[in-house]
Design a protein around this motif. Structure first.
Motif, PDB file in Angstrom:
ATOM      1  N   GLU A 151       0.842  -1.193   0.000  1.00  0.00           N
ATOM      2  CA  GLU A 151       0.000   0.000   0.000  1.00  0.00           C
ATOM      3  C   GLU A 151       0.880   1.247   0.000  1.00  0.00           C
ATOM      4  O   GLU A 151       1.902   1.314   0.676  1.00  0.00           O
ATOM      5  CB  GLU A 151      -0.906   0.012   1.240  1.00  0.00           C
ATOM      6  N   ILE A 152       0.470   2.244  -0.763  1.00  0.00           N
ATOM      7  CA  ILE A 152       1.202   3.505  -0.837  1.00  0.00           C
ATOM      8  C   ILE A 152       0.640   4.461   0.211  1.00  0.00           C
ATOM      9  O   ILE A 152      -0.574   4.655   0.304  1.00  0.00           O
ATOM     10  CB  ILE A 152       1.063   4.135  -2.245  1.00  0.00           C
ATOM     11  N   GLU A 153       1.543   5.014   0.996  1.00  0.00           N
ATOM     12  CA  GLU A 153       1.124   6.000   1.995  1.00  0.00           C
ATOM     13  C   GLU A 153       0.738   7.293   1.280  1.00  0.00           C
ATOM     14  O   GLU A 153       1.382   7.695   0.316  1.00  0.00           O
ATOM     15  CB  GLU A 153       2.265   6.279   2.981  1.00  0.00           C
ATOM     16  N   LYS A 154      -0.323   7.943   1.743  1.00  0.00           N
ATOM     17  CA  LYS A 154      -0.726   9.212   1.149  1.00  0.00           C
ATOM     18  C   LYS A 154      -1.282  10.125   2.225  1.00  0.00           C
ATOM     19  O   LYS A 154      -1.621   9.686   3.328  1.00  0.00           O
ATOM     20  CB  LYS A 154      -1.741   8.993   0.034  1.00  0.00           C
ATOM     21  N   CYS A 155      -1.350  11.390   1.884  1.00  0.00           N
ATOM     22  CA  CYS A 155      -1.845  12.386   2.838  1.00  0.00           C
ATOM     23  C   CYS A 155      -3.294  12.087   3.215  1.00  0.00           C
ATOM     24  O   CYS A 155      -4.060  11.547   2.420  1.00  0.00           O
ATOM     25  CB  CYS A 155      -1.780  13.784   2.225  1.00  0.00           C
ATOM     26  N   GLU A 156      -3.660  12.467   4.422  1.00  0.00           N
ATOM     27  CA  GLU A 156      -5.038  12.289   4.872  1.00  0.00           C
ATOM     28  C   GLU A 156      -5.907  13.466   4.457  1.00  0.00           C
ATOM     29  O   GLU A 156      -7.132  13.390   4.516  1.00  0.00           O
ATOM     30  CB  GLU A 156      -5.068  12.113   6.392  1.00  0.00           C
ATOM     31  N   ILE A 157      -5.273  14.577   4.075  1.00  0.00           N
ATOM     32  CA  ILE A 157      -6.000  15.746   3.594  1.00  0.00           C
ATOM     33  C   ILE A 157      -5.372  16.206   2.288  1.00  0.00           C
ATOM     34  O   ILE A 157      -4.234  15.820   1.968  1.00  0.00           O
ATOM     35  CB  ILE A 157      -5.969  16.922   4.616  1.00  0.00           C
ATOM     36  N   THR A 158      -6.110  16.975   1.521  1.00  0.00           N
ATOM     37  CA  THR A 158      -5.562  17.531   0.290  1.00  0.00           C
ATOM     38  C   THR A 158      -5.080  18.938   0.560  1.00  0.00           C
ATOM     39  O   THR A 158      -5.859  19.814   0.944  1.00  0.00           O
ATOM     40  CB  THR A 158      -6.643  17.567  -0.822  1.00  0.00           C
ATOM     41  N   VAL A 159      -3.779  19.116   0.389  1.00  0.00           N
ATOM     42  CA  VAL A 159      -3.189  20.440   0.549  1.00  0.00           C
ATOM     43  C   VAL A 159      -2.082  20.559  -0.492  1.00  0.00           C
ATOM     44  O   VAL A 159      -1.312  19.624  -0.696  1.00  0.00           O
ATOM     45  CB  VAL A 159      -2.645  20.669   1.979  1.00  0.00           C
ATOM     46  N   ILE A 160      -2.066  21.652  -1.200  1.00  0.00           N
ATOM     47  CA  ILE A 160      -1.041  21.869  -2.224  1.00  0.00           C
ATOM     48  C   ILE A 160      -0.066  22.913  -1.710  1.00  0.00           C
ATOM     49  O   ILE A 160      -0.470  24.021  -1.353  1.00  0.00           O
ATOM     50  CB  ILE A 160      -1.675  22.303  -3.558  1.00  0.00           C
ATOM     51  N   HIS A 161       1.184  22.544  -1.659  1.00  0.00           N
ATOM     52  CA  HIS A 161       2.243  23.456  -1.230  1.00  0.00           C
ATOM     53  C   HIS A 161       2.710  24.210  -2.473  1.00  0.00           C
ATOM     54  O   HIS A 161       3.657  23.803  -3.153  1.00  0.00           O
ATOM     55  CB  HIS A 161       3.381  22.672  -0.578  1.00  0.00           C
ATOM     56  N   GLU A 162       2.015  25.303  -2.762  1.00  0.00           N
ATOM     57  CA  GLU A 162       2.230  26.027  -4.014  1.00  0.00           C
ATOM     58  C   GLU A 162       3.663  26.511  -4.183  1.00  0.00           C
ATOM     59  O   GLU A 162       4.186  26.507  -5.304  1.00  0.00           O
ATOM     60  CB  GLU A 162       1.257  27.198  -4.118  1.00  0.00           C
ATOM     61  N   ASP A 163       4.321  26.905  -3.107  1.00  0.00           N
ATOM     62  CA  ASP A 163       5.698  27.370  -3.222  1.00  0.00           C
ATOM     63  C   ASP A 163       6.614  26.263  -3.736  1.00  0.00           C
ATOM     64  O   ASP A 163       7.447  26.473  -4.626  1.00  0.00           O
ATOM     65  CB  ASP A 163       6.215  27.943  -1.890  1.00  0.00           C
ATOM     66  N   VAL A 164       6.430  25.059  -3.235  1.00  0.00           N
ATOM     67  CA  VAL A 164       7.236  23.919  -3.679  1.00  0.00           C
ATOM     68  C   VAL A 164       6.882  23.556  -5.114  1.00  0.00           C
ATOM     69  O   VAL A 164       7.768  23.338  -5.956  1.00  0.00           O
ATOM     70  CB  VAL A 164       7.050  22.712  -2.740  1.00  0.00           C
ATOM     71  N   VAL A 165       5.593  23.481  -5.413  1.00  0.00           N
ATOM     72  CA  VAL A 165       5.137  23.126  -6.757  1.00  0.00           C
ATOM     73  C   VAL A 165       5.684  24.125  -7.780  1.00  0.00           C
ATOM     74  O   VAL A 165       6.220  23.741  -8.824  1.00  0.00           O
ATOM     75  CB  VAL A 165       3.596  23.043  -6.827  1.00  0.00           C
ATOM     76  N   ASN A 166       5.579  25.404  -7.491  1.00  0.00           N
ATOM     77  CA  ASN A 166       6.048  26.428  -8.424  1.00  0.00           C
ATOM     78  C   ASN A 166       7.563  26.381  -8.611  1.00  0.00           C
ATOM     79  O   ASN A 166       8.061  26.539  -9.723  1.00  0.00           O
ATOM     80  CB  ASN A 166       5.603  27.817  -7.972  1.00  0.00           C
ATOM     81  N   LYS A 167       8.290  26.161  -7.521  1.00  0.00           N
ATOM     82  CA  LYS A 167       9.757  26.072  -7.595  1.00  0.00           C
ATOM     83  C   LYS A 167      10.172  24.905  -8.480  1.00  0.00           C
ATOM     84  O   LYS A 167      11.007  25.051  -9.382  1.00  0.00           O
ATOM     85  CB  LYS A 167      10.353  25.915  -6.196  1.00  0.00           C
ATOM     86  N   VAL A 168       9.580  23.738  -8.230  1.00  0.00           N
ATOM     87  CA  VAL A 168       9.936  22.545  -9.003  1.00  0.00           C
ATOM     88  C   VAL A 168       9.494  22.691 -10.451  1.00  0.00           C
ATOM     89  O   VAL A 168      10.221  22.289 -11.378  1.00  0.00           O
ATOM     90  CB  VAL A 168       9.358  21.271  -8.347  1.00  0.00           C
ATOM     91  N   LYS A 169       8.336  23.273 -10.691  1.00  0.00           N
ATOM     92  CA  LYS A 169       7.838  23.476 -12.054  1.00  0.00           C
ATOM     93  C   LYS A 169       8.838  24.291 -12.870  1.00  0.00           C
ATOM     94  O   LYS A 169       9.107  23.982 -14.042  1.00  0.00           O
ATOM     95  CB  LYS A 169       6.485  24.184 -12.030  1.00  0.00           C
ATOM     96  N   LYS A 170       9.421  25.321 -12.266  1.00  0.00           N
ATOM     97  CA  LYS A 170      10.408  26.153 -12.963  1.00  0.00           C
ATOM     98  C   LYS A 170      11.687  25.375 -13.276  1.00  0.00           C
ATOM     99  O   LYS A 170      12.386  25.686 -14.234  1.00  0.00           O
ATOM    100  CB  LYS A 170      10.756  27.376 -12.109  1.00  0.00           C
ATOM    101  N   GLU A 171      12.005  24.395 -12.456  1.00  0.00           N
ATOM    102  CA  GLU A 171      13.251  23.649 -12.604  1.00  0.00           C
ATOM    103  C   GLU A 171      13.108  22.375 -13.427  1.00  0.00           C
ATOM    104  O   GLU A 171      14.110  21.711 -13.735  1.00  0.00           O
ATOM    105  CB  GLU A 171      13.818  23.316 -11.223  1.00  0.00           C
TER     106      GLU A 171
END
Length: 117
Positions: free
Chosen positions: A2-22
């Motif tokens: 089984e794959i562990e996953k978050c219990e809630i949906t939350v998007i860490h936009e700062d991380v997502v945006n940083k990685v998207k640029k890279e």
């Protein structure tokens, strides 16, 4: 498994945006995926492993791997198309070797990962 996953949906936009640029261009990622697919065949991996040790002709590889010369030639064609092997002619014999040091490092990194406990 089984794959562990978050219990809630939350998007860490700062991380997502940083990685998207890279992230590399899509085209480069697709090309990388295609390259790694070539490593997905056991016979091709054996050929790469052998060519890490010495340049060899089709006859040598066939004897070493106990597969037909036709099968070795077929796999060498795939490796050559992916720019993983090169060849040189010496009279009537054609010797194959790895195209450059990157190929050995890719193989060795994968092998090292497999050997981890």
């Amino acid at each position: 498994m089984e794959i562990e996953k978050c219990e809630i949906t939350v998007i860490h936009e700062d991380v997502v945006n940083k990685v998207k640029k890279e992230m590399p261009d899509e085209e480069k990622l697709v090309a990388t995926a295609e390259l790694l697919k070539v490593f997905g065949d056991p016979t091709r991996i054996k050929i790469i492993c052998a060519l890490l040790k010495a340049e060899m002709c089709v006859c040598d590889l066939s004897a070493l791997l106990d597969v037909s010369q036709s099968a070795v030639s077929h796999q060498l064609k795939t490796l050559k198309q992916a720019r993983l092997v090169k060849y040189r002619r010496d009279g009537k014999v054609i010797y194959y070797s790895l195209d450059d040091d990157h190929i050995g490092r890719i193989f060795e990194a994968g092998y090292e990962h497999v050997m981890e406990d």
